[in-house]
Design an enzyme around this catalytic site. Structure first.
Site, PDB file in Angstrom:
ATOM      1  N   HIS A  19      22.093 -10.004 -20.522  1.00 15.37           N
ATOM      2  CA  HIS A  19      20.811 -10.564 -20.086  1.00 15.37           C
ATOM      3  C   HIS A  19      20.615 -10.387 -18.580  1.00 15.37           C
ATOM      4  O   HIS A  19      19.513 -10.106 -18.120  1.00 15.37           O
ATOM      5  CB  HIS A  19      20.740 -12.055 -20.431  1.00 15.37           C
ATOM      6  CG  HIS A  19      20.726 -12.339 -21.895  1.00 15.37           C
ATOM      7  ND1 HIS A  19      19.589 -12.699 -22.577  1.00 15.37           N
ATOM      8  CD2 HIS A  19      21.720 -12.313 -22.824  1.00 15.37           C
ATOM      9  CE1 HIS A  19      19.870 -12.888 -23.850  1.00 15.37           C
ATOM     10  NE2 HIS A  19      21.168 -12.666 -24.025  1.00 15.37           N
ATOM     11  N   ASP A 109      14.258 -15.238 -18.392  1.00 21.09           N
ATOM     12  CA  ASP A 109      14.864 -14.795 -19.644  1.00 21.09           C
ATOM     13  C   ASP A 109      14.550 -15.814 -20.734  1.00 21.09           C
ATOM     14  O   ASP A 109      14.590 -17.021 -20.508  1.00 21.09           O
ATOM     15  CB  ASP A 109      16.379 -14.670 -19.464  1.00 21.09           C
ATOM     16  CG  ASP A 109      17.070 -14.074 -20.670  1.00 21.09           C
ATOM     17  OD1 ASP A 109      17.147 -14.774 -21.704  1.00 21.09           O
ATOM     18  OD2 ASP A 109      17.559 -12.937 -20.598  1.00 21.09           O
ATOM     19  N   TRP A 349      21.465  -4.263 -27.235  1.00 17.86           N
ATOM     20  CA  TRP A 349      20.254  -3.503 -26.914  1.00 17.86           C
ATOM     21  C   TRP A 349      20.408  -2.647 -25.663  1.00 17.86           C
ATOM     22  O   TRP A 349      19.945  -1.505 -25.620  1.00 17.86           O
ATOM     23  CB  TRP A 349      19.071  -4.445 -26.790  1.00 17.86           C
ATOM     24  CG  TRP A 349      17.735  -3.762 -26.691  1.00 17.86           C
ATOM     25  CD1 TRP A 349      16.800  -3.916 -25.710  1.00 17.86           C
ATOM     26  CD2 TRP A 349      17.170  -2.814 -27.615  1.00 17.86           C
ATOM     27  NE1 TRP A 349      15.692  -3.137 -25.957  1.00 17.86           N
ATOM     28  CE2 TRP A 349      15.891  -2.445 -27.127  1.00 17.86           C
ATOM     29  CE3 TRP A 349      17.623  -2.237 -28.804  1.00 17.86           C
ATOM     30  CZ2 TRP A 349      15.064  -1.540 -27.780  1.00 17.86           C
ATOM     31  CZ3 TRP A 349      16.792  -1.326 -29.457  1.00 17.86           C
ATOM     32  CH2 TRP A 349      15.540  -0.989 -28.945  1.00 17.86           C
ATOM     33  N   ASP A 370      21.063  -9.710 -32.631  1.00 16.27           N
ATOM     34  CA  ASP A 370      20.267  -8.488 -32.564  1.00 16.27           C
ATOM     35  C   ASP A 370      21.080  -7.243 -32.871  1.00 16.27           C
ATOM     36  O   ASP A 370      20.525  -6.217 -33.266  1.00 16.27           O
ATOM     37  CB  ASP A 370      19.595  -8.367 -31.203  1.00 16.27           C
ATOM     38  CG  ASP A 370      20.575  -8.133 -30.070  1.00 16.27           C
ATOM     39  OD1 ASP A 370      21.644  -8.772 -30.081  1.00 16.27           O
ATOM     40  OD2 ASP A 370      20.268  -7.334 -29.166  1.00 16.27           O
TER      41      ASP A 370
END
EC number: 2.4.1.263
Length: 475
Positions: A19, A109, A349, A370
């Site tokens: 992040h 975030d 990601w 994810d």
């Protein structure tokens, strides 16, 4: 376009590496567009200030000193959100009282959802940064809206398709599963994370040319402007290292000695922990594949062991110079190296985008959240990787050899190269990501410094003539 007068943007990243990295990269992008950038960060995982001299940093007391934060827990994340409220509010109040640059907005975030409360109290505009794929958020929201359709499920359903969520199966439900269901506290957390509160827009580390249909569906749900400006690691020019862990750059010298397109890079990210059995199976799968490999074994990533001591007897002697093991690697530099031909990845990601942007196909070993969605899209929709369904040495060996040596592997490499070219095209002047960045700069510049009353901005930055009705890559 660059703004004419100086405005400040406050960034509030979540402290975990996956992040923190895209938020700092976003900061570099905004700074290059003329904004002053202030990073309000937690004490845990403090960024290296010297790597980002263009930013102003402010440390917030997160109240978590002495607590093991090496793996996220709901309790710690909620505590962090609660503990940071007053420090951020006090800092913003002091900023607004001082003369100088105008505070344009706060970008936060989505895991730091407390920021919405603070921004609402102070009537400041806020924008959410999504650091994951649109496909993941779409799957999350779909399940949250009608959990009774998906939960609980039976063991016999694990390989059955999830209704309305192709190509996902029940085993790919992107939440922590306990006894074939998701505990209500986890669902509540995901609702908080997916909500945008009074935020006026969303920034995405993704691309229209990759996820256009998903972005349109989500924009219909949220009804605020979307700005997909990814991949941010490529849109940001000359970004210094954002790594919290120390990178072992000696592995680049080892790669320099390897043949072109010969090495498999193995890294499961900054948070994943595996058990000793999986490490053993992975080790022998790598050894028996006969392919050169660079393997990142992060300290603390193997339950009960520290790095090399967990390796099986005889492994290092068997692989010799064919394999290199490091504690952490400069990943973007590794993936860009001409010797690297494949990536054994957890499918986070950031790693996914970095791999695609360097034309590196993947062996997909997802663990949670994810990663599960990304792995299915990579293997079933984009077809740029092979998913490991069984963690067993012979399966690992065969999958590696299929990626590195087979005709099917060559097809995957061609598809990932085509995918990269479409993404690169979107970053050019007057193309999608570049246009969206210009729109974002204009949007932030036009925001009122105070919102009264605090309400979301409705409308669509991505109008029908701004976004392709059907993305080439998705088709």
């Amino acid at each position: 376009m660059k703004i004419e007068r100086k405005q400040s943007v406050v960034l509030v990243p979540h402290p975990y590496q996956g992040h923190l990295t895209p938020m700092l990269q976003l900061g570099s992008i905004l700074h290059s567009q003329g904004f002053s950038v202030i990073v309000a960060h937690t004490q845990y995982n403090t960024p290296n200030y010297s790597n980002h001299p263009q930013f102003v940093f402010h440390s917030m007391d997160d109240g978590l000193q002495g607590i093991d934060m090496s793996f996220p827990s709901l309790e710690n994340i909620y505590d962090m959100n609660e503990n940071c409220k007053a420090p951020l509010r006090n800092y913003l109040v002091s900023m607004m009282e001082e003369e100088g640059d105008q505070l344009a907005c706060i970008v936060y975030d989505n895991v730091m959802f407390f920021v919405d409360d603070v921004a609402t109290q102070l009537k400041l505009p806020s924008i959410v940064l999504r650091t994951f794929s649109a496909a993941y958020l779409h799957s999350m929201i779909t399940i949250l809206q009608q959990p009774e359709i998906y939960l609980p499920f039976e063991d016999s359903q694990l390989l059955d398709p999830l209704p309305e969520l192709h190509p996902l199966r029940f085993k790919d439900v992107p939440f922590p599963i306990i006894n074939n269901t998701v505990p209500e506290p986890i669902l509540d957390f995901c609702r908080a994370m997916s909500d945008i509160g009074s935020s006026v827009a969303t920034i995405w580390n993704t691309m229209q040319d990759l996820e256009s249909s998903m972005l349109l569906r989500l924009q219909e749900h949220y009804k605020v402007p979307f700005f997909p400006i990814g991949p941010v690691h490529k849109m940001a020019s000359l970004v210094s290292s954002t790594s919290i862990l120390e990178e072992d750059n000696s592995c680049i010298e080892w790669l320099d000695r390897q043949a072109p397109n010969s090495v498999l890079y193995v890294s499961l990210g900054s948070l994943v922990r595996i058990d000793h059995k999986e490490l053993i199976e992975t080790a022998w799968g790598l050894a028996n594949s006969d392919q050169p490999f660079l393997w990142v074994i992060r300290p603390g990533s193997v339950s009960g062991f520290q790095c090399a001591e967990a390796l099986p007897d005889g492994f290092e002697k068997m692989v010799g110079e064919r394999g290199r093991i490091v504690k952490w690697a400069p990943q973007k530099q590794v993936l860009a190296h001409p010797a690297v031909a494949g990536f054994f990845t957890h499918c986070g990601w950031n790693s996914t985008l970095e791999s695609i942007c360097e034309e590196v196909p993947m062996v997909c070993r997802p663990f949670l959240a994810d990663q599960l969605v990304n792995a299915r899209y990579l293997s079933q929709i984009y077809k740029v990787g092979f998913e490991l369904e069984v963690i067993e040495r012979t399966v690992i060996e065969k999958t590696i050899r299929k990626l590195m040596l087979s005709e099917e592997g060559k097809d995957v490499k061609k598809r990932v190269a085509d995918m990269k070219q479409k993404i690169v095209a979107g970053m050019q002047i007057d193309c999608t990501s570049h246009k969206n960045l210009n729109d974002l700069v204009d949007f932030i510049s036009a925001l009122p410094s105070r919102l009264a009353p605090p309400t979301p901005v409705f409308g669509a930055i991505m109008s029908s003539n701004h976004i392709a009705s059907k993305c080439i890559i998705e088709s």
